[in-house]
Write a protein that holds these residues in place. Structure first.
Motif, mmCIF file in Angstrom:
data_model
loop_
_atom_site.group_PDB
_atom_site.id
_atom_site.type_symbol
_atom_site.label_atom_id
_atom_site.label_comp_id
_atom_site.label_asym_id
_atom_site.label_seq_id
_atom_site.Cartn_x
_atom_site.Cartn_y
_atom_site.Cartn_z
ATOM 1 N N PRO A 99 -4.199 105.513 23.458
ATOM 2 C CA PRO A 99 -4.572 106.123 22.494
ATOM 3 C C PRO A 99 -4.080 105.931 21.026
ATOM 4 O O PRO A 99 -4.695 106.344 19.798
ATOM 5 C CB PRO A 99 -4.759 107.596 22.621
ATOM 6 C CG PRO A 99 -3.470 107.585 23.731
ATOM 7 C CD PRO A 99 -3.365 106.254 24.475
ATOM 8 N N TYR A 100 -3.112 105.147 20.896
ATOM 9 C CA TYR A 100 -2.487 104.790 19.611
ATOM 10 C C TYR A 100 -2.826 103.163 19.391
ATOM 11 O O TYR A 100 -2.303 102.780 18.257
ATOM 12 C CB TYR A 100 -0.748 104.630 19.767
ATOM 13 C CG TYR A 100 -0.493 106.278 19.851
ATOM 14 C CD1 TYR A 100 -0.416 107.102 18.803
ATOM 15 C CD2 TYR A 100 -0.349 106.817 21.203
ATOM 16 C CE1 TYR A 100 0.009 108.390 18.902
ATOM 17 C CE2 TYR A 100 -0.150 108.146 21.258
ATOM 18 C CZ TYR A 100 0.009 109.113 20.079
ATOM 19 O OH TYR A 100 0.296 110.409 20.130
ATOM 20 N N ALA A 129 -20.154 113.872 19.547
ATOM 21 C CA ALA A 129 -18.720 113.860 19.450
ATOM 22 C C ALA A 129 -18.437 115.004 18.268
ATOM 23 O O ALA A 129 -17.561 116.085 18.382
ATOM 24 C CB ALA A 129 -17.998 112.809 19.342
ATOM 25 N N ASP A 130 -19.139 115.065 17.107
ATOM 26 C CA ASP A 130 -18.851 115.825 16.146
ATOM 27 C C ASP A 130 -19.321 117.216 16.311
ATOM 28 O O ASP A 130 -18.819 118.372 15.946
ATOM 29 C CB ASP A 130 -19.767 115.183 14.659
ATOM 30 C CG ASP A 130 -19.536 116.110 13.531
ATOM 31 O OD1 ASP A 130 -18.316 115.923 13.046
ATOM 32 O OD2 ASP A 130 -20.316 116.951 13.210
ATOM 33 N N GLN A 131 -20.555 117.445 17.116
ATOM 34 C CA GLN A 131 -20.703 118.534 17.494
ATOM 35 C C GLN A 131 -19.938 119.387 18.538
ATOM 36 O O GLN A 131 -19.610 120.685 18.191
ATOM 37 C CB GLN A 131 -22.501 118.695 17.998
ATOM 38 C CG GLN A 131 -23.386 118.125 17.066
ATOM 39 C CD GLN A 131 -23.708 119.363 16.122
ATOM 40 O OE1 GLN A 131 -23.842 120.559 16.507
ATOM 41 N NE2 GLN A 131 -23.421 118.828 14.879
ATOM 42 N N GLN A 132 -19.565 118.789 19.314
ATOM 43 C CA GLN A 132 -18.621 119.291 20.447
ATOM 44 C C GLN A 132 -17.347 119.476 19.951
ATOM 45 O O GLN A 132 -17.019 120.659 20.339
ATOM 46 C CB GLN A 132 -18.757 118.394 21.907
ATOM 47 C CG GLN A 132 -19.964 118.278 22.277
ATOM 48 C CD GLN A 132 -20.220 117.200 23.511
ATOM 49 O OE1 GLN A 132 -19.025 116.880 24.084
ATOM 50 N NE2 GLN A 132 -21.560 116.687 23.813
ATOM 51 N N GLU A 168 -11.971 106.559 19.716
ATOM 52 C CA GLU A 168 -12.744 105.439 20.552
ATOM 53 C C GLU A 168 -11.688 104.477 21.070
ATOM 54 O O GLU A 168 -10.907 103.860 19.935
ATOM 55 C CB GLU A 168 -13.888 104.905 20.024
ATOM 56 C CG GLU A 168 -14.653 103.873 20.907
ATOM 57 C CD GLU A 168 -15.430 104.971 21.928
ATOM 58 O OE1 GLU A 168 -14.900 105.326 22.765
ATOM 59 O OE2 GLU A 168 -16.601 105.019 21.891
ATOM 60 N N MET A 169 -11.717 103.955 22.098
ATOM 61 C CA MET A 169 -10.688 102.753 22.753
ATOM 62 C C MET A 169 -11.474 101.639 23.110
ATOM 63 O O MET A 169 -12.578 101.986 23.589
ATOM 64 C CB MET A 169 -9.928 103.282 23.649
ATOM 65 C CG MET A 169 -8.903 104.628 23.144
ATOM 66 S SD MET A 169 -8.008 105.292 24.612
ATOM 67 C CE MET A 169 -9.310 106.163 25.449
ATOM 68 N N TRP A 179 -14.741 109.008 16.948
ATOM 69 C CA TRP A 179 -14.464 109.699 18.411
ATOM 70 C C TRP A 179 -14.776 108.995 19.437
ATOM 71 O O TRP A 179 -15.647 108.298 19.759
ATOM 72 C CB TRP A 179 -14.724 111.074 18.209
ATOM 73 C CG TRP A 179 -14.471 111.870 16.961
ATOM 74 C CD1 TRP A 179 -15.402 112.245 16.157
ATOM 75 C CD2 TRP A 179 -13.184 112.401 16.663
ATOM 76 N NE1 TRP A 179 -14.765 113.045 15.083
ATOM 77 C CE2 TRP A 179 -13.502 112.948 15.213
ATOM 78 C CE3 TRP A 179 -11.892 112.322 17.222
ATOM 79 C CZ2 TRP A 179 -12.262 113.591 14.634
ATOM 80 C CZ3 TRP A 179 -10.696 112.611 16.192
ATOM 81 C CH2 TRP A 179 -11.197 113.313 15.241
ATOM 82 N N SER A 180 -14.124 109.225 20.726
ATOM 83 C CA SER A 180 -14.350 108.687 21.864
ATOM 84 C C SER A 180 -15.692 109.291 22.553
ATOM 85 O O SER A 180 -15.583 110.236 22.789
ATOM 86 C CB SER A 180 -13.211 108.821 22.940
ATOM 87 O OG SER A 180 -13.492 108.079 24.099
#
Length: 605
Positions: free
Chosen positions: A213-214, A311-314, A202-203, A222-223
């Motif tokens: 992204p850094y 996000a975890d699922q995908q 995530e940003m 996750w984003s």
């Protein structure tokens, strides 16, 4: 009169300031601070006294805080060193293995007790808990392999890199995990065993705004921008040009998630609640985002839980798919100073410092990357909790993890607040402990570790990476002036360039590569014209013929793209946002791209 090495005469009496300086430097060395260093040209630089004093003060406070926590057993214990010693009478002890507590045998001694460890502990970091006369305690037991994990099934494979935000299709124009999944399936179908992408964390895309992204909000979460649009309430799809308009997409996605969270049925609420229970940091992250962005609104909190669950699922679907290539992800060296990690565990960081780099050829004033460094004492006292969490989280979904700036396991360049980057100092970390924790945590998830070791690498790091057999990196564009062509090391992921370097087509168009083309042409028995397509073909042949563990290429270099992903040290519109010029499926179907992929995949001589 003769001179000493520091310029004083042999008969001079040291001034009071010299004595203070010497005392400061001696204490700094005791605390693991490097009081001087050699730059890339071999020039010796001494640490600035003011910066040194402030760093020493921070490390002194760290040491005092760590010592104040009374412990009957060490915070970290390597399983191969034998039983765990406890300086108190232990009544009972258990160790958590894969979520199941196992009772342990305790042996009582005259002064110390010892807790025997099972001989069949699996690789990983396991929390041992005990109850003693001194109170409850815990130790992280590290069961590490003798070498950094490496999946031999991936050895010799080709690896194709593309930023996930660059992937798109006409019917699904928005960036998504779906496109990454399809990219992995298409790659494997063409003989490419691994796909790599930029960090997917995530940003901050509102206020503050930082699309790098850094510099993520968190390296544990996750984003939501990459969630499959079809899994959320419908919303108008904005027109996308050459670049992703992050602000607009972020606002749109927030609205979708709020609406989806409000529409959740009881079974859906139960599912995300169970997910948050299994991953307590996810609940804490959701509360952090809701408190920061919406005054603690419970619906906003639920929307962030939902985002992490989806996000975890995908992401997980990619690794579970036998028709998809293995996934390689990137771990940034730090996270945004206003992000979750500092909020969740502020005692773990030196918040009056920033991480950066000393001056070099490209950045003559040094670099300040803006995020706070972890405190060595606090890290050790926690059993390197953050490292364990980071590796375990990404290991749920990645087959390969590249650790950015892997020298961070040994030292970081600390820049005190208000100081210029050139006045930073190197602070050392417990390298062997960290490497053991990384190896154990990665082995527990079956993940291959790659250490980004480009540039000047301290001897201590090279030796440690040799001992641990850590995969490093090789980039051909760093060696265009080498004569003869260097041998490509076998213990590497070997590629043309990194995402921070100039695209190959641009380099060929704007720089003199005659010498390199002559050398690679002689090696391959052919003339190599000054055209990007001829040069990239020969580079791929050279890389493919090597013994490197993986051979990697950026999709941009296979299509002749001249625009960069990033320009280090510069903030320019369009960086970290450029899409492929054509849909991903059309790009990969191009005959020249397919031919180059066959070379990359080592299926063509």
């Amino acid at each position: 009169m003769g001179e000493l090495a520091d310029g004083r005469g042999l008969g001079d009496v040291p001034a009071a300031g010299d004595e203070v300086n010497d005392t400061l430097r001696a204490r700094a060395a005791e605390l693991g601070v490097q009081t001087d260093y050699h730059d890339v040209d071999g020039v010796l630089h001494h640490a600035d006294d003011d910066a040194l004093e402030r760093v020493v003060a921070a490390l002194e406070a760290d040491r005092v805080a760590s010592a104040a926590v009374r412990r009957a057993a060490p915070a970290l214990h390597l399983a191969d060193t034998g039983p765990v010693t406890v300086s108190s009478s232990v009544r009972e002890a258990t160790i958590d293995v894969l979520g199941h507590p196992t009772a342990l045998q305790v042996r009582h001694g005259e002064e110390d007790d010892s807790i025997a460890l099972p001989s069949d502990l699996p690789a990983g970091c396991h929390v041992l808990r005990f109850d003693s006369d001194a109170g409850p305690g815990e130790t992280v037991v590290v069961v590490a392999p003798t070498a950094m994990p490496r999946d031999e099934r991936l050895a010799g494979q080709g690896c194709l890199f593309a930023p996930t935000y660059a992937l798109w299709e006409h019917e699904h124009p928005l960036p998504s995990f779906r496109h990454l999944h399809d990219f992995a399936r298409s790659a494997l179908a063409t003989g490419i065993g691994v796909v790599a992408t930029l960090p997917l964390y995530e940003m901050y895309l509102d206020d503050p705004y930082d699309p790098s992204p850094y510099s993520p909000v968190s390296r544990l979460h996750w984003s939501e921008l990459y969630l499959d649009d079809d899994a959320l309430p419908a919303a108008p799809v904005p027109h996308l040009g050459d670049v992703v308009e992050w602000r607009a997409l972020a606002a749109r996605r927030r609205g979708q998630l709020i609406e989806a969270a409000a529409m959740l049925e009881p079974t859906g609420i139960d599912e995300i609640t169970a997910f948050a229970t299994a991953h307590p940091d996810v609940g804490a992250y959701a509360r952090f985002r809701a408190s920061r962005d919406a005054g603690g609104d419970l619906l906003v909190e639920r929307s962030h839980l939902l985002a992490q669950y989806l996000a975890d699922q995908q992401l997980g679907a990619i690794r579970r798919d036998p028709q998809a290539a293995a996934l390689a992800l990137d771990l940034p060296i730090g996270s945004n100073p206003l992000g979750y990690e500092v909020w969740a565990d502020p005692a773990m960081f030196a918040t009056q410092m920033s991480v950066g780099a000393p001056p070099d050829t490209f950045f003559t004033e040094g670099q300040n990357w803006g995020f706070p460094p972890p405190l060595p004492g606090a890290m050790s006292a926690s059993g390197h909790r953050l490292w364990r969490q980071l590796i375990a989280r990404v290991g749920r979904h990645a087959d390969v993890l590249r650790i950015d700036h892997a020298m961070a396991v040994h030292r970081l360049w600390w820049v005190p607040e208000g100081c210029s980057a050139e006045h930073g100092v190197y602070v050392h970390y417990p390298r062997e402990e960290i490497l053991a924790v990384i190896a154990a945590s990665a082995a527990a998830t079956g993940m291959t570790i790659v250490g980004e070791d480009l540039g000047t690498v301290p001897t201590e790091v090279s030796d440690a990476f040799d001992r641990w057999d850590v995969l490093g990196m090789y980039e051909e564009q760093f060696h265009l002036e080498d004569d003869p062509l260097p041998r490509i090391p076998s213990r590497t992921v070997a590629g043309i360039r990194t995402h921070d370097m100039e695209p190959l087509a641009s380099l060929i168009a704007n720089h003199d590569t005659w010498g390199y083309r002559q050398r690679i042409g002689r090696a391959h028995g052919r003339d190599v014209p000054a055209r990007w397509d001829d040069v990239v073909d020969e580079m791929l042949v050279r890389l493919g013929a090597s013994d490197a563990y993986l051979v990697q290429a950026d999709l941009d270099d296979l299509i002749g793209e001249t625009r960069p992903h990033n320009l280090p040290g510069r903030v320019v519109d369009g960086l970290w946002a450029r899409r492929l010029a054509s849909p991903t499926s059309e790009t990969l179907a191009d005959p020249d791209v397919r031919r180059r992929l066959s070379i990359l995949g080592r299926t063509t001589s």
